[in-house]
Design a protein around this motif. Structure first.
Motif, mmCIF file in Angstrom:
data_model
loop_
_atom_site.group_PDB
_atom_site.id
_atom_site.type_symbol
_atom_site.label_atom_id
_atom_site.label_comp_id
_atom_site.label_asym_id
_atom_site.label_seq_id
_atom_site.Cartn_x
_atom_site.Cartn_y
_atom_site.Cartn_z
ATOM 1 N N THR A 1 0.837 -1.204 0.000
ATOM 2 C CA THR A 1 0.000 0.000 0.000
ATOM 3 C C THR A 1 0.873 1.255 0.000
ATOM 4 O OG1 THR A 1 -0.159 -0.092 2.396
ATOM 5 C CG2 THR A 1 -1.956 -1.116 1.136
ATOM 6 N N TRP A 2 0.312 2.327 -0.503
ATOM 7 C CA TRP A 2 1.058 3.563 -0.700
ATOM 8 C C TRP A 2 1.367 4.310 0.590
ATOM 9 C CZ3 TRP A 2 2.645 5.817 -5.463
ATOM 10 C CH2 TRP A 2 2.365 5.038 -6.597
ATOM 11 N N GLN A 3 0.673 4.035 1.704
ATOM 12 C CA GLN A 3 0.968 4.774 2.929
ATOM 13 C C GLN A 3 2.340 4.442 3.496
ATOM 14 O OE1 GLN A 3 -1.647 2.526 3.069
ATOM 15 N NE2 GLN A 3 -1.335 1.207 4.831
ATOM 16 N N THR A 4 3.021 3.444 2.930
ATOM 17 C CA THR A 4 4.377 3.113 3.364
ATOM 18 C C THR A 4 5.384 4.161 2.897
ATOM 19 O OG1 THR A 4 4.776 1.791 1.377
ATOM 20 C CG2 THR A 4 3.910 0.636 3.313
ATOM 21 N N GLY A 5 4.921 5.127 2.102
ATOM 22 C CA GLY A 5 5.794 6.124 1.499
ATOM 23 C C GLY A 5 5.942 5.815 0.015
ATOM 24 N N TRP A 6 6.431 6.767 -0.737
ATOM 25 C CA TRP A 6 6.593 6.549 -2.176
ATOM 26 C C TRP A 6 7.777 7.342 -2.682
ATOM 27 C CZ3 TRP A 6 2.451 9.030 0.033
ATOM 28 C CH2 TRP A 6 2.303 10.393 -0.225
ATOM 29 N N ILE A 7 8.224 6.966 -3.875
ATOM 30 C CA ILE A 7 9.361 7.639 -4.506
ATOM 31 C C ILE A 7 8.967 8.096 -5.903
ATOM 32 C CG2 ILE A 7 11.121 6.406 -3.169
ATOM 33 C CD1 ILE A 7 11.536 4.547 -5.590
ATOM 34 N N VAL A 8 9.670 9.124 -6.385
ATOM 35 C CA VAL A 8 9.530 9.615 -7.757
ATOM 36 C C VAL A 8 10.899 9.445 -8.403
ATOM 37 C CG1 VAL A 8 9.002 11.613 -9.205
ATOM 38 C CG2 VAL A 8 7.793 11.305 -7.031
ATOM 39 N N PHE A 9 10.930 8.820 -9.577
ATOM 40 C CA PHE A 9 12.213 8.565 -10.229
ATOM 41 C C PHE A 9 12.074 8.618 -11.749
ATOM 42 C CE2 PHE A 9 10.108 4.535 -9.892
ATOM 43 C CZ PHE A 9 10.456 3.825 -11.031
ATOM 44 N N VAL A 10 13.216 8.796 -12.411
ATOM 45 C CA VAL A 10 13.257 8.777 -13.871
ATOM 46 C C VAL A 10 13.275 7.314 -14.293
ATOM 47 C CG1 VAL A 10 14.545 9.452 -15.925
ATOM 48 C CG2 VAL A 10 14.509 10.959 -13.925
ATOM 49 N N ASN A 11 12.250 6.897 -15.020
ATOM 50 C CA ASN A 11 12.097 5.499 -15.430
ATOM 51 C C ASN A 11 12.721 5.334 -16.827
ATOM 52 O OD1 ASN A 11 11.252 2.908 -15.952
ATOM 53 N ND2 ASN A 11 9.113 3.274 -15.441
ATOM 54 N N GLY A 12 14.040 5.224 -16.845
ATOM 55 C CA GLY A 12 14.788 5.200 -18.104
ATOM 56 C C GLY A 12 14.407 4.068 -19.036
ATOM 57 N N TYR B 1 9.153 10.370 -0.408
ATOM 58 C CA TYR B 1 8.061 10.818 0.461
ATOM 59 C C TYR B 1 7.914 9.840 1.615
ATOM 60 C CZ TYR B 1 7.013 14.085 -3.243
ATOM 61 O OH TYR B 1 7.106 15.099 -4.162
ATOM 62 N N ALA B 2 7.769 10.387 2.813
ATOM 63 C CA ALA B 2 7.726 9.589 4.046
ATOM 64 C C ALA B 2 6.414 8.825 4.172
ATOM 65 C CB ALA B 2 7.913 10.510 5.250
ATOM 66 N N PRO B 3 6.412 7.764 4.975
ATOM 67 C CA PRO B 3 5.179 7.009 5.250
ATOM 68 C C PRO B 3 4.149 7.871 5.969
ATOM 69 C CG PRO B 3 7.115 5.796 6.006
ATOM 70 C CD PRO B 3 7.575 7.167 5.614
ATOM 71 N N TRP B 4 2.895 7.423 5.897
ATOM 72 C CA TRP B 4 1.798 8.077 6.619
ATOM 73 C C TRP B 4 1.297 7.088 7.662
ATOM 74 C CZ3 TRP B 4 -3.862 8.717 4.700
ATOM 75 C CH2 TRP B 4 -4.577 9.527 5.596
ATOM 76 N N PRO B 5 1.823 7.130 8.878
ATOM 77 C CA PRO B 5 1.406 6.174 9.904
ATOM 78 C C PRO B 5 -0.006 6.419 10.420
ATOM 79 C CG PRO B 5 2.950 7.755 10.831
ATOM 80 C CD PRO B 5 2.863 8.046 9.356
ATOM 81 N N GLY B 6 -0.580 7.593 10.172
ATOM 82 C CA GLY B 6 -1.885 7.924 10.712
ATOM 83 C C GLY B 6 -3.057 7.515 9.852
ATOM 84 N N GLY B 7 -2.806 6.824 8.748
ATOM 85 C CA GLY B 7 -3.921 6.468 7.886
ATOM 86 C C GLY B 7 -3.546 5.434 6.855
ATOM 87 N N SER B 8 -4.471 5.219 5.931
ATOM 88 C CA SER B 8 -4.220 4.271 4.842
ATOM 89 C C SER B 8 -4.385 4.998 3.510
ATOM 90 C CB SER B 8 -5.177 3.087 4.920
ATOM 91 O OG SER B 8 -6.509 3.511 4.682
#
Length: 192
Positions: free
Chosen positions: A97-108, A126-133
């Protein structure tokens, strides 16, 4: 000048005692009842304000990530992707699930679903969101250089208040995000 009026000695003492006598028990009980009532009304409202602020912060960070990916894809003339991440380096396994945090990258290498390879530039974490889903109908997002994503996506932000307080970020095929309290098909949002 005018002479000051004489106040009998007993009256002067009585006024001083009136000023310092304090509150009666019924006055204190009434004041406390009002204070408790205001606190009982205000504390839940303040708690909701805190939850709304936390949810809004996460929604805004996600929208910022979408705009970053979209603009970097156009600027670099390359595919730029977002994916959930457990380690702030690589895309997490499918089903994370995305609340674990996410990254943005160049997908070569333009893989789909997006996977960050060691030679692909990491643009933001981007940091995780422990307060929700944060649930989504996409495992990854990729933006093409000509400003399109290709598919629509919906990301639903929920906290412990459930569906009534949920918000969705709905991303169009052109890659433009919008925030809604309803799904893309105008149905109530669902929190798992």
């Amino acid at each position: 000048g005018h002479p000051l009026p004489l106040v009998p000695q007993g009256m002067e003492r009585g006024r001083a005692m009136d000023r310092h006598r304090g509150y009666t028990l019924p006055e204190l009980v009434f004041t406390m009842a009002i204070a408790v009532g205001l606190l009982g009304w205000g504390v839940p409202t303040f708690r909701d304000l805190q939850r709304n602020a936390a949810r809004t912060r996460e929604v805004n960070q996600f929208i910022q990530a979408v705009y970053l990916a979209r603009s970097e894809a156009i600027k670099r003339n390359r595919v730029v992707s977002l994916c959930p991440s457990l380690d702030a380096e690589d895309c997490a396994p499918a089903g994370t699930t995305w609340q674990t945090g996410w990254i943005v990258f160049v997908n070569g290498d333009r893989d789909s679903p997006a996977v960050r390879d060691t030679d692909e530039e990491l643009l933001r974490v981007y940091a995780p969101w422990p307060g929700g889903s944060l649930t989504a109908n996409r495992t990854t997002l990729s933006f093409r250089p000509f400003g399109q994503m290709g598919v629509t996506a919906t990301f639903t932000f929920c906290d412990d208040r459930g569906s009534p307080a949920a918000r969705a970020v709905i991303i169009s095929q052109t890659g433009r995000p919008r925030v809604s309290d309803r799904s893309a098909s105008n149905t109530p949002l669902l929190c798992s």
